[in-house]
Motif scaffolding. Sequence first.
Motif, PDB file in Angstrom:
ATOM      1  N   GLN A 229      41.490  35.295  42.433  1.00  0.00           N
ATOM      2  CA  GLN A 229      41.215  33.907  41.514  1.00  0.00           C
ATOM      3  C   GLN A 229      39.417  33.939  41.230  1.00  0.00           C
ATOM      4  OE1 GLN A 229      41.693  30.107  43.385  1.00  0.00           O
ATOM      5  NE2 GLN A 229      42.759  29.340  41.593  1.00  0.00           N
ATOM      6  N   ASN A 230      38.819  34.496  42.131  1.00  0.00           N
ATOM      7  CA  ASN A 230      37.361  34.733  41.872  1.00  0.00           C
ATOM      8  C   ASN A 230      37.240  35.660  40.692  1.00  0.00           C
ATOM      9  OD1 ASN A 230      35.766  33.511  44.180  1.00  0.00           O
ATOM     10  ND2 ASN A 230      37.511  34.750  45.161  1.00  0.00           N
ATOM     11  N   PHE A 231      37.888  36.533  40.017  1.00  0.00           N
ATOM     12  CA  PHE A 231      37.885  37.448  39.182  1.00  0.00           C
ATOM     13  C   PHE A 231      38.331  36.699  37.876  1.00  0.00           C
ATOM     14  CE2 PHE A 231      38.424  41.430  41.955  1.00  0.00           C
ATOM     15  CZ  PHE A 231      37.231  41.757  41.924  1.00  0.00           C
ATOM     16  N   TYR A 232      39.232  35.878  38.141  1.00  0.00           N
ATOM     17  CA  TYR A 232      39.916  35.175  37.094  1.00  0.00           C
ATOM     18  C   TYR A 232      38.890  33.950  36.635  1.00  0.00           C
ATOM     19  CZ  TYR A 232      43.021  31.611  34.930  1.00  0.00           C
ATOM     20  OH  TYR A 232      43.656  30.837  34.085  1.00  0.00           O
ATOM     21  N   LEU A 233      38.007  33.317  37.568  1.00  0.00           N
ATOM     22  CA  LEU A 233      37.234  32.335  37.123  1.00  0.00           C
ATOM     23  C   LEU A 233      35.949  32.888  36.461  1.00  0.00           C
ATOM     24  CD1 LEU A 233      37.763  29.914  40.340  1.00  0.00           C
ATOM     25  CD2 LEU A 233      38.734  29.730  37.917  1.00  0.00           C
ATOM     26  N   ALA A 234      35.783  34.031  37.005  1.00  0.00           N
ATOM     27  CA  ALA A 234      34.474  34.517  36.446  1.00  0.00           C
ATOM     28  C   ALA A 234      34.787  35.291  34.896  1.00  0.00           C
ATOM     29  CB  ALA A 234      34.000  35.809  37.272  1.00  0.00           C
ATOM     30  N   ARG A 235      36.018  35.207  34.171  1.00  0.00           N
ATOM     31  CA  ARG A 235      36.395  35.831  32.917  1.00  0.00           C
ATOM     32  C   ARG A 235      36.663  34.704  32.126  1.00  0.00           C
ATOM     33  NH1 ARG A 235      36.282  41.631  32.043  1.00  0.00           N
ATOM     34  NH2 ARG A 235      37.108  40.847  30.056  1.00  0.00           N
ATOM     35  N   PRO A 236      35.920  34.334  31.316  1.00  0.00           N
ATOM     36  CA  PRO A 236      36.292  32.993  30.190  1.00  0.00           C
ATOM     37  C   PRO A 236      37.407  33.477  29.564  1.00  0.00           C
ATOM     38  CG  PRO A 236      33.874  33.475  30.273  1.00  0.00           C
ATOM     39  CD  PRO A 236      34.460  34.796  31.040  1.00  0.00           C
TER      40      PRO A 236
END
Length: 725
Positions: A229-236
Amino acid sequence: MSIRKSALQAIANTRHELNRIDFKKIRLKDLFGELVFNESVQRERLPKPVYKALQRTIKNGDALDSDIADAVASSMLDWALEKGATHFTHLFQPMTGLTAEKHDSFISPSGEGKAIMEFSGKELVKGEPDASSFPSGGIRATFEARGYTAWDPTSPAFIIENPNGATLVIPTVFLSWTGEALDKKTPLLKSMEALSDQSLRILRLFGKTESRKVFTTVGPEQEYFLIDQNFYLARPDLLNAGRTLLGAAPPKGQEMEDQYFGTIPDRVLACMADCEAQLYALGVPVKTRHNEVAPSQYEIAPIFESSNLATDHQMLTMEIIRKTATKYGLACLFHEKPFSGINGSGKHNNWSMSTDLGENLLNPGDTPHDNAQFLVFCVAVIRAVAKYPELLRVSVASAANDHRLGANEAPPAIISIFLGTQLEDIMEQLEKGPPTSTKQGGTMEIGVTVLPKLPKDAGDRNRTSPFAFTGNKFEFRAVGASQSIGGPNTVLNTIVAESLDFVATELEKAIKGGKDLKTAIQTLLPQILKESKKVLFGGDGYSEEWHKEAEKRGLPNLRTTPDALPVIVRKDSIDLFTKYKVYTARELESRYHILCENYVKTLNIEAKLVLMMTKTMVAPAVTKYVGEVASTVASLKAAGVDAGATGESLKTLTGQLNALHKSVADLESALGHVPHGSPQDEIVYMRDKVLAGMKEVRKHSDALEAVVADDHWPLPTYREMLFIK
């Protein structure tokens, strides 16, 4: 610290609680259906006359009077309160492709400063959400708000447990005040009735009078990605569009073929098991889980159910996976192509027909060559696909699915049928005369004495076929992962209903003219096969040779959504759907407008994201790095040292950065000049100008990602998102 580095640090420092469910204490067979107001609960709680009346409604389509509805609602309320429910909702499937719900509490003031819990038959049967804020394609204007939800008793109510309390969920259809369908469920139910009516005509010809209904059954295989989820939240782009709009290919992708059916990572397996426990309690018969082909890609598949119930359960499955993933620090991606260059996700729609007595009408038996009933139904399906391939293609059309269809991972946009060696042989025999034999599979000798002989199928499978026969069903593989299966199954049911209607009419005519059923079948089926065999293909659907051959055969190749959507409002489509009362002409027109608008909005959002990400994230990072390289080159020259490769690197970086800025300017210009003409003009422009402009920006951004120093790149990369679990 960049958001990318922050994401990596958060992942490294987080330990997730995985042991949330104790399956030593939970008995799955007791858990299954625990939160469903199913037939067993109805039999136990409802008065016998009420139970029987409700079952007649569910199984035979009998009308349900208000007294029965009140009695059902009263029992449902008691049951829901025991399960901790405080509210109820009518769950419906608007044309957003998602589900919608409005919660109302059971509480009602008693007039004495107290309150009672109430739930009436009227509240069970009918709701009234605002219809003006959902896609309607012109059926509802903004100022015309009234719409209705109506209880669908064929899909049982269930309980969704929330962090605080629970909600009684009642599956419903969604209609406008003027009576048109604003959802995906209503046309599906109508298409199922149309197919049932025509199937019964065929069964009656074979002397089968006991069956009162034929259901289409579906078992949809759902593919999806799970990333941290950290990757997901860092990718607009992932957060707002569901797919990565920028991103260079990783050094390792799926070429080693080590992901498919590999060991499921612990965190993912814990999430899967949690999802399954919730789905079992909700009566969803999930059966299979495994790693899919692409890194971080997975699949869940249920057992067959009635198409209507399977559609409801499929929407529920997606929601449960999406919500549960966050408990394990994961983000679920249902987009058809979240990562460029590796396999996207589909939703293989395994479709068949069964009677209310449990007979699968597409089960060939051991000797399909002399199974006349199976041959009639199978040839009718072949005729339907051959006559209406464009409708099947448009049923899976979307901006997202365009990225997947036709790639070397999914069926092509050309609709064809794979039958397998056994059925191909029988159809060839049938075209020439009565078939006399069936190829058998036999057994496979493995060559190891301790291993048993394996039963061998009579033919292989074909993963490149969009519509393949797989034992006792057809697998429609072109459906996209994020799509509701309601639309594709509505089309499939309707075109097969038309084909069965044609076959039944011809056979009835022949019998009335003095022929026996066997002779009538042997006369009719070869004629159909001669006209329809152009759609049969058993080779490599990915190959260029097949595209050329398909063109020779006259098979349509609607490569993109703008190519496909006009089929919806063609006269032959309108005539078909109105004949079987699945859609009205106005409803079809609305679907065309909704899908056009959705295509434009999707690409508009994606293009704005590309511009935002390149302007505020990629370009500044590259500029900063170019500045550092330029400073190094200047220092080398000042020291009298030849800058050499560093100087060449600076030239390359500067050239690529300039190209990126130009592509951004071109995309911005394209986005600012979208024509406001017909819907068709808009979607074609968005495909040819805006989507093409996005690809050009991506080309330059991805090239820069490959050469910019790693500590400067702002976005989580493919090599991180796909492989850090």
